[in-house]
Motif scaffolding. Structure first.
Motif, PDB file in Angstrom:
ATOM      1  N   ALA A 104      -6.230  -7.379  -2.777  1.00 15.08           N
ATOM      2  CA  ALA A 104      -6.435  -8.746  -2.203  1.00 15.08           C
ATOM      3  C   ALA A 104      -7.032  -8.502  -0.700  1.00 15.08           C
ATOM      4  O   ALA A 104      -7.569  -9.578  -0.188  1.00 15.08           O
ATOM      5  CB  ALA A 104      -5.157  -9.229  -1.805  1.00 15.08           C
TER       6      ALA A 104
ATOM      7  N   LYS B 270      -5.476 -13.808  -4.122  1.00 15.96           N
ATOM      8  CA  LYS B 270      -5.256 -12.429  -5.106  1.00 15.96           C
ATOM      9  C   LYS B 270      -4.040 -11.792  -4.538  1.00 15.96           C
ATOM     10  O   LYS B 270      -3.463 -10.786  -4.739  1.00 15.96           O
ATOM     11  CB  LYS B 270      -6.311 -11.373  -4.710  1.00 15.96           C
ATOM     12  N   CYS B 271      -3.251 -12.291  -3.284  1.00 13.46           N
ATOM     13  CA  CYS B 271      -2.396 -11.985  -2.889  1.00 13.46           C
ATOM     14  C   CYS B 271      -0.885 -12.068  -3.314  1.00 13.46           C
ATOM     15  O   CYS B 271      -0.574 -13.346  -3.609  1.00 13.46           O
ATOM     16  CB  CYS B 271      -2.256 -12.247  -1.023  1.00 13.46           C
TER      17      CYS B 271
ATOM     18  N   CYS C 121      -2.942  -1.640  -2.146  1.00 13.86           N
ATOM     19  CA  CYS C 121      -2.946  -3.259  -2.269  1.00 13.86           C
ATOM     20  C   CYS C 121      -3.099  -3.343  -3.863  1.00 13.86           C
ATOM     21  O   CYS C 121      -4.293  -2.995  -4.286  1.00 13.86           O
ATOM     22  CB  CYS C 121      -3.765  -4.043  -1.725  1.00 13.86           C
ATOM     23  N   PRO C 122      -2.063  -3.702  -4.684  1.00 13.67           N
ATOM     24  CA  PRO C 122      -2.153  -3.467  -6.059  1.00 13.67           C
ATOM     25  C   PRO C 122      -3.204  -4.403  -6.727  1.00 13.67           C
ATOM     26  O   PRO C 122      -3.743  -4.548  -7.765  1.00 13.67           O
ATOM     27  CB  PRO C 122      -0.971  -3.646  -6.740  1.00 13.67           C
ATOM     28  N   THR C 123      -3.321  -5.443  -5.987  1.00 13.21           N
ATOM     29  CA  THR C 123      -4.212  -6.577  -6.331  1.00 13.21           C
ATOM     30  C   THR C 123      -5.687  -6.704  -5.505  1.00 13.21           C
ATOM     31  O   THR C 123      -6.648  -7.366  -6.278  1.00 13.21           O
ATOM     32  CB  THR C 123      -3.617  -7.967  -5.955  1.00 13.21           C
TER      33      THR C 123
ATOM     34  N   CYS D 226       5.542  -9.788  -0.973  1.00 17.26           N
ATOM     35  CA  CYS D 226       5.173  -8.457  -1.276  1.00 17.26           C
ATOM     36  C   CYS D 226       5.108  -7.562   0.241  1.00 17.26           C
ATOM     37  O   CYS D 226       4.624  -8.220   1.110  1.00 17.26           O
ATOM     38  CB  CYS D 226       3.933  -8.410  -1.884  1.00 17.26           C
TER      39      CYS D 226
ATOM     40  N   CYS E 207       1.607  -3.692   1.510  1.00 21.48           N
ATOM     41  CA  CYS E 207       0.768  -2.883   2.738  1.00 21.48           C
ATOM     42  C   CYS E 207       1.216  -3.170   4.014  1.00 21.48           C
ATOM     43  O   CYS E 207       0.554  -2.463   4.749  1.00 21.48           O
ATOM     44  CB  CYS E 207      -0.486  -4.207   2.764  1.00 21.48           C
TER      45      CYS E 207
END
Ligand code: SF4
Ligand code: SF4
Length: 387
Positions: free
Chosen positions: A205, A216-217, A201-203, A244, A247
């Motif tokens: 979240a 954060k998602c 997950c890039p953030t 997104c 995930c």
């Protein structure tokens, strides 16, 4: 010899399968006490902030099916796959990514219509008059808790329901009814030691297994978030403009997911598997309504989508987007102008700097002025480092 309940349960499942539902499970209408405790804790800790309709009253109501339908005895948990492969996109236009669930038409209508037909078919086939209420991602019904208890799937650490046959690429629907049916057992499967979704997950979240921090998602930020996307989150969004899938894309269970067989979810060349960014910068309210009338994308509203397009262009960082972005610095919505200024600041260059200076002179909104000032600093830094 089969009991009436077993026969009715088999009939319900056969009818659901014949109507195109990929997975069907049954659970009782008993309260979801465990879920209520966990959901209230998450609400209190702010993890659901930004979803105003998701409040304690809704959680409490949803945890008690008999409050939603007095006399309820069973819940039919239904899943329909939306897994398709995108058509190949040619050309070199700037494109933004769209979450797979939004590639086709609005799924709510497909699911509601199908569940309504299922209820009629059950009454006809069993020759009983049943009371029933349907839910699909709306109202207080706990779609994932129901799916888990009905054996449709198990909770993934990314908080999606994972099914053995169709992975997490499934829309969930529920029919709560006074018909007595044989409940299924919960799935015994788990994610085991896998943590791929958390790692990818890039953030960040997914703050712990099974715990998502909405704020954060990327899905929340690009769909439900109605105002400014926090500046520190923008670079992490990449080129996602609606939703997104990271995930889910990385989840090993999804590698074996069967494709959808539902005609309504087949994505033709007119589906929204990705969006060409530059034309969207100047889309009008009317054009937005017409283009996305039957798409989940309309939920972002014009301003939200154009805001997301600005962020994606800022992250792509290609200077050829600057002329179109300069035009968008005059958008009627201050939120769009703010994100546009940010994008121009990210891309930089002397043309960007001049456009931001002009915009600063003309801008009257304090928040936008602050964004333009920040963007000018950013552009200045890029110019200095490239001299
Ligand atoms: Fe992270 Fe994207 Fe999954 Fe949200 S949808 S948890 S941002 S990978
Ligand atoms: Fe579970 Fe791994 Fe899929 Fe995450 S990526 S939901 S941990 S199986």
């Amino acid at each position: 010899m089969h009991s009436n309940i077993e026969n009715n349960t088999k009939a319900v499942k056969d009818l659901a399968a014949a109507l195109g539902f990929d997975i069907v499970g049954i659970t009782s209408a008993l309260d979801f006490d465990d879920f209520e405790v966990i959901a209230l804790e998450r609400l209190e800790s702010g993890l659901m902030d930004g979803l105003p309709w998701y409040n304690a009253e809704r959680v409490k109501r949803g945890s008690k099916p008999s409050e939603l339908l007095p006399g309820a005895r069973s819940i039919i948990s239904l899943a329909m796959s939306y897994m398709t492969e995108p058509p190949s996109v040619s050309g070199n236009a700037f494109m933004g990514k769209v979450g797979r669930y939004a590639w086709g038409p609005d799924y709510h209508k497909v699911m509601w219509d199908r569940m309504s037909v299922l209820i009629d078919s059950i009454s006809r086939e069993l020759q009983v008059s049943i009371r029933a209420k349907t839910y699909c991602d709306t109202g207080p019904m706990l779609d994932r808790a129901v799916a888990k208890r009905a054996g449709v799937g198990w909770y993934g650490k990314n908080t999606n329901i994972l099914s053995s046959s169709h992975g997490s690429w499934i829309f969930l629907g529920q029919i709560i009814t006074d018909l007595v049916l044989q409940p299924d057992s919960e799935s015994k499967k788990t994610c085991g030691q896998c943590t791929t979704c958390i790692d990818m997950c890039p953030t960040g979240a997914i703050i712990a297994p099974y715990v998502l921090d909405n704020s954060k998602c990327i899905s929340f930020l690009t769909i439900e978030c109605r105002g400014e996307i926090p500046i520190q989150m923008r670079p992490l969004i990449g080129d996602w403009v609606f939703g997104c899938d990271i995930c889910q894309d990385v989840c090993p269970v999804n590698r074996k997911a069967k494709p959808t067989r539902e005609p309504a979810f087949q994505v033709g060349e007119h589906g929204f598997t990705s969006l060409e960014l530059i034309p969207l910068l100047s889309i009008t309210d009317l054009e937005f309504k017409q283009r996305f009338a039957n798409s989940p994308i309309r939920r972002a509203k014009r301003s939200g989508l154009v805001r997301n397009v600005c962020v994606a262009l800022g992250n792509i960082g290609d200077i050829s987007a600057i002329p179109a972005l300069i035009h968008t610095l005059k958008d009627k919505d201050p939120m769009v102008r703010s994100h546009c200024a940010w994008a121009i600041g990210q891309i930089g260059g002397s043309l960007s700097y001049k456009a931001l200076e002009v915009a600063l002179q003309e801008e009257s909104d304090d928040d936008v002025v602050a964004e333009i000032t920040l963007a000018l600093d950013q552009t200045n830094q890029i110019i200095k480092t490239t001299i």
